[in-house]
Each structure stands twice: as structure tokens, then as C-alpha cells.
Design a protein around this motif. Structure first.
Motif, PDB file in Angstrom:
ATOM      1  N   ARG A  85      16.922 -13.680  52.472  1.00 45.98           N
ATOM      2  CA  ARG A  85      17.351 -13.791  53.606  1.00 45.98           C
ATOM      3  C   ARG A  85      18.841 -14.539  53.620  1.00 45.98           C
ATOM      4  O   ARG A  85      19.910 -14.426  54.427  1.00 45.98           O
ATOM      5  CB  ARG A  85      16.418 -14.917  54.238  1.00 45.98           C
ATOM      6  N   ALA A  91      16.158  -9.067  56.559  1.00 46.36           N
ATOM      7  CA  ALA A  91      15.135  -9.523  57.658  1.00 46.36           C
ATOM      8  C   ALA A  91      13.999  -8.555  57.754  1.00 46.36           C
ATOM      9  O   ALA A  91      14.045  -7.629  57.005  1.00 46.36           O
ATOM     10  CB  ALA A  91      15.755  -9.631  58.868  1.00 46.36           C
ATOM     11  N   TYR A  92      12.730  -9.215  58.002  1.00 47.42           N
ATOM     12  CA  TYR A  92      11.574  -8.559  58.173  1.00 47.42           C
ATOM     13  C   TYR A  92      11.851  -7.242  59.123  1.00 47.42           C
ATOM     14  O   TYR A  92      12.611  -7.241  60.287  1.00 47.42           O
ATOM     15  CB  TYR A  92      10.535  -9.220  58.379  1.00 47.42           C
ATOM     16  N   GLU A  95      11.206  -8.463  62.653  1.00 47.09           N
ATOM     17  CA  GLU A  95      12.048  -9.677  62.927  1.00 47.09           C
ATOM     18  C   GLU A  95      13.127  -9.405  63.818  1.00 47.09           C
ATOM     19  O   GLU A  95      13.946  -8.547  63.350  1.00 47.09           O
ATOM     20  CB  GLU A  95      12.355 -10.393  61.427  1.00 47.09           C
ATOM     21  N   GLN A  96      13.263 -10.123  64.844  1.00 48.44           N
ATOM     22  CA  GLN A  96      14.859 -10.126  65.564  1.00 48.44           C
ATOM     23  C   GLN A  96      15.459 -11.374  65.148  1.00 48.44           C
ATOM     24  O   GLN A  96      14.908 -12.573  65.380  1.00 48.44           O
ATOM     25  CB  GLN A  96      14.230  -9.990  67.186  1.00 48.44           C
ATOM     26  N   ARG A  97      16.651 -10.926  64.948  1.00 48.81           N
ATOM     27  CA  ARG A  97      17.774 -12.237  64.800  1.00 48.81           C
ATOM     28  C   ARG A  97      18.875 -12.360  65.774  1.00 48.81           C
ATOM     29  O   ARG A  97      19.139 -11.387  66.365  1.00 48.81           O
ATOM     30  CB  ARG A  97      18.578 -11.854  63.396  1.00 48.81           C
TER      31      ARG A  97
END
Length: 104
Positions: A85, A91-92, A95-97
Motif C-alpha cells: 500500500r 489496492a484491493y 477498493e476505491q481510492r
């Protein structure tokens, strides 16, 4: 009259009364002072470098202690996730970043 001539000659002669000796002495004093100041300046710079290196050593020792703790615990998944990370920006899949771009 011959005694006066002898006195004048004896007064003018001598290594320490020579003008070249006086000029050389002053030049030597100036040179030694310049070298001393230069050496002191270099010493101060090296002390600053030493402090910086000591700070880096402490940082590496702290990081080493943290890694040693992770190795002793035996659970590497948390460490691997942290590195992925933070260092590689992974990121997964679901997952939203969100990134704040208003700071630039």
C-alpha cells in the motif's frame, strides 16, 4: 669616525632587521591564520554531517527493530500489505481510492 661607521653597519646588519624577513613573517602569520580558519570551517561542516549521519543511524535502528518485531511475530501478511500500500500504491480490486488534488 670609524666607530660611528662600525655602529651603523652593525645596526643595519642582522637577519631579524632585514625587511624581507619582516615581510615573510607577516605573510607566514596571514597564511597560518587563513589555514586555521579554513580548517575550523571544515571541522564545523564535518560535525554537521556527523549529526545527520547519527540521525540516519537512529532511523535505521528503529526500522530494524520494527522489522525484527515483525519477523519474531511470524505474521508477514500485515507487513506485506503495508509495503504494498505505502511503497507501491497497490489496492484491493474492489477498493476505491480518493486523492485530494486541491492541494497542488
Amino acid at each position: 669616525m670609524t666607530q660611528k661607521k662600525k655602529r651603523r653597519k652593525s645596526k643595519g646588519k642582522g637577519f631579524f632587521n632585514n625587511i624581507a624577513f619582516k615581510i615573510a613573517s607577516v605573510a607566514l602569520i596571514i597564511c597560518c591564520t587563513a589555514i586555521s580558519v579554513s580548517t575550523e570551517y571544515d571541522r564545523m561542516q564535518k560535525e554537521e554531517e556527523l549529526l545527520t549521519i547519527k540521525e540516519k543511524i537512529k532511523d535505521y535502528e528503529n526500522e530494524n527493530a520494527e522489522l525484527q518485531q515483525i519477523l519474531e511475530d511470524g505474521d508477514m501478511t500485515e507487513y506485506i500489505e503495508k509495503v504494498a500500500r505505502e511503497d507501491f500504491n497497490y489496492a484491493y480490486p474492489d477498493e476505491q481510492r480518493f486523492y485530494d488534488t486541491s492541494r497542488n
